[in-house]
Motif scaffolding. Sequence first.
Motif, mmCIF file in Angstrom:
data_model
loop_
_atom_site.group_PDB
_atom_site.id
_atom_site.type_symbol
_atom_site.label_atom_id
_atom_site.label_comp_id
_atom_site.label_asym_id
_atom_site.label_seq_id
_atom_site.Cartn_x
_atom_site.Cartn_y
_atom_site.Cartn_z
ATOM 1 N N GLU A 7 39.410 -69.945 97.129
ATOM 2 C CA GLU A 7 38.423 -69.695 96.077
ATOM 3 C C GLU A 7 37.129 -69.091 96.595
ATOM 4 O O GLU A 7 36.471 -68.340 95.884
ATOM 5 N N MET A 8 36.733 -69.403 97.826
ATOM 6 C CA MET A 8 35.402 -69.012 98.300
ATOM 7 C C MET A 8 35.419 -68.051 99.478
ATOM 8 O O MET A 8 34.353 -67.649 99.961
ATOM 9 N N LEU A 17 33.903 -75.451 96.982
ATOM 10 C CA LEU A 17 32.737 -75.500 97.862
ATOM 11 C C LEU A 17 32.383 -76.945 98.203
ATOM 12 O O LEU A 17 32.103 -77.265 99.363
ATOM 13 N N ASN A 18 32.406 -77.818 97.201
ATOM 14 C CA ASN A 18 32.072 -79.221 97.448
ATOM 15 C C ASN A 18 33.076 -79.866 98.409
ATOM 16 O O ASN A 18 32.696 -80.696 99.248
ATOM 17 N N SER A 34 37.029 -70.841 86.214
ATOM 18 C CA SER A 34 37.034 -70.291 87.564
ATOM 19 C C SER A 34 35.796 -70.735 88.329
ATOM 20 O O SER A 34 35.862 -71.059 89.513
ATOM 21 N N ARG A 35 34.637 -70.746 87.628
ATOM 22 C CA ARG A 35 33.402 -71.166 88.285
ATOM 23 C C ARG A 35 33.479 -72.642 88.677
ATOM 24 O O ARG A 35 33.033 -73.044 89.750
ATOM 25 N N SER A 36 34.047 -73.465 87.800
ATOM 26 C CA SER A 36 34.191 -74.887 88.102
ATOM 27 C C SER A 36 35.114 -75.097 89.299
ATOM 28 O O SER A 36 34.847 -75.948 90.158
ATOM 29 N N LYS A 37 36.191 -74.312 89.357
ATOM 30 C CA LYS A 37 37.129 -74.428 90.469
ATOM 31 C C LYS A 37 36.471 -74.007 91.776
ATOM 32 O O LYS A 37 36.664 -74.640 92.820
ATOM 33 N N ARG A 38 35.667 -72.952 91.715
ATOM 34 C CA ARG A 38 34.961 -72.488 92.911
ATOM 35 C C ARG A 38 33.957 -73.531 93.378
ATOM 36 O O ARG A 38 33.788 -73.761 94.576
ATOM 37 N N SER A 39 33.287 -74.173 92.417
ATOM 38 C CA SER A 39 32.318 -75.214 92.761
ATOM 39 C C SER A 39 33.010 -76.408 93.416
ATOM 40 O O SER A 39 32.512 -76.967 94.399
ATOM 41 N N ARG A 40 34.176 -76.801 92.887
ATOM 42 C CA ARG A 40 34.928 -77.905 93.486
ATOM 43 C C ARG A 40 35.399 -77.542 94.893
ATOM 44 O O ARG A 40 35.396 -78.380 95.795
#
Length: 388
Positions: A132-133, A11-12, A3-9
Amino acid sequence: MKSRSKRSRALNFVLIIGVMSFFADFTYEGARGIVGPYLAILGAGAFTIAFVTGFGEFVGYAWRIISGNLSDKTGKFWPIMIFGYVVQMASVPLLALAGNWQTAAILIVLERFGRATRNPPRDVMLSHAAKEMGYGWAFGVHEALDQFGALFGPLVAAGIYAWRGDYKLTFAMMIIPALTMLLLLAVARFTYPHPEELDDTPPNVNTRGLPRVFWIYLTGAVLAAAGFADYPFMAYHFQMVHSVSSADIPIFYAIAMGVSGAGSLLFGRLFDRYGIIILIPLTILSAFIAPLVFLGGFWVVLIGIILWGLGTGVHESIIPAAVALMVPVQRRASAYGLFTGAYGIFWFLGSLLIGALYGFSIQAVIVFSMIVELSALPLFLLVKKHNF
């Protein structure tokens, strides 16, 4: 961890689209400030200039309805967005080669056409990452970067013209941010070929058309748009009554763009926390823009312009962000095209009426603007009852 990786993607993705918008706005907003005098030098008269720029704005919003529908029907979000950006970014530096006002007019309208083509599919892809964000934060971050481009572009264009006194050179120099934007577009396309994978919202296969709450919200939004005066018209008033000097008018616009960007970030966060209810105080504040800018002196006008900048940021970020929550995922492009198209058309029609009323009485302009803005309040409250 996933989930954290998906949120980071997510945001990017929002950041790279936002930086793209920074350079896109840098390019076309840098040009928009000087197209009027450039057309005049090429032989266009006052009516022709007003018609070309007005028609360009009309195309820039009305075509979004078609672009949104086309995106939904074909599912070709990236190709449609890329086509729109290429047309838009090519049109600005090509103005340097225009030998007459007719050619320049075609390029000006093409730039607006390109913008209208790429906006609905871009907003849909942003909405996938926003899942996600937070919708308000995602659209707010994007709009902040967009508006900072609108702030710096005109300042750089003004600096280039002050340096050489050459409109053609100024337009030609816009090829640098335009190519930078297109390079970032290529990076985004190959890095995020399927941004819909950032959103796990299932399609609602039983839904036909758009829900009733969307139409209520759209009605409120177009009313808010119709009462919202354009900056060029306000600048015209400042010059007529000498409330703001000619030298300070572009500075006031830069201040408004800075406030717009910062406001997008702040109210994007508040939207994610409190929902549509935050539009109520913001709409009330927007109703006071007209009396402040049309009746006030220097400092009162400045307060009005700050509110105008805040309203611009809200109109371009929070208002469209809420659309993604109201419509099925498979209808988002159509919804965004219809929403932003209708919004822009009513802003244009409202501006025409404000201009007509101005010739009759400033008080009539203020009364019209305040009544139309405040009439959106009960509709936003009705949308709130639908748990938005």
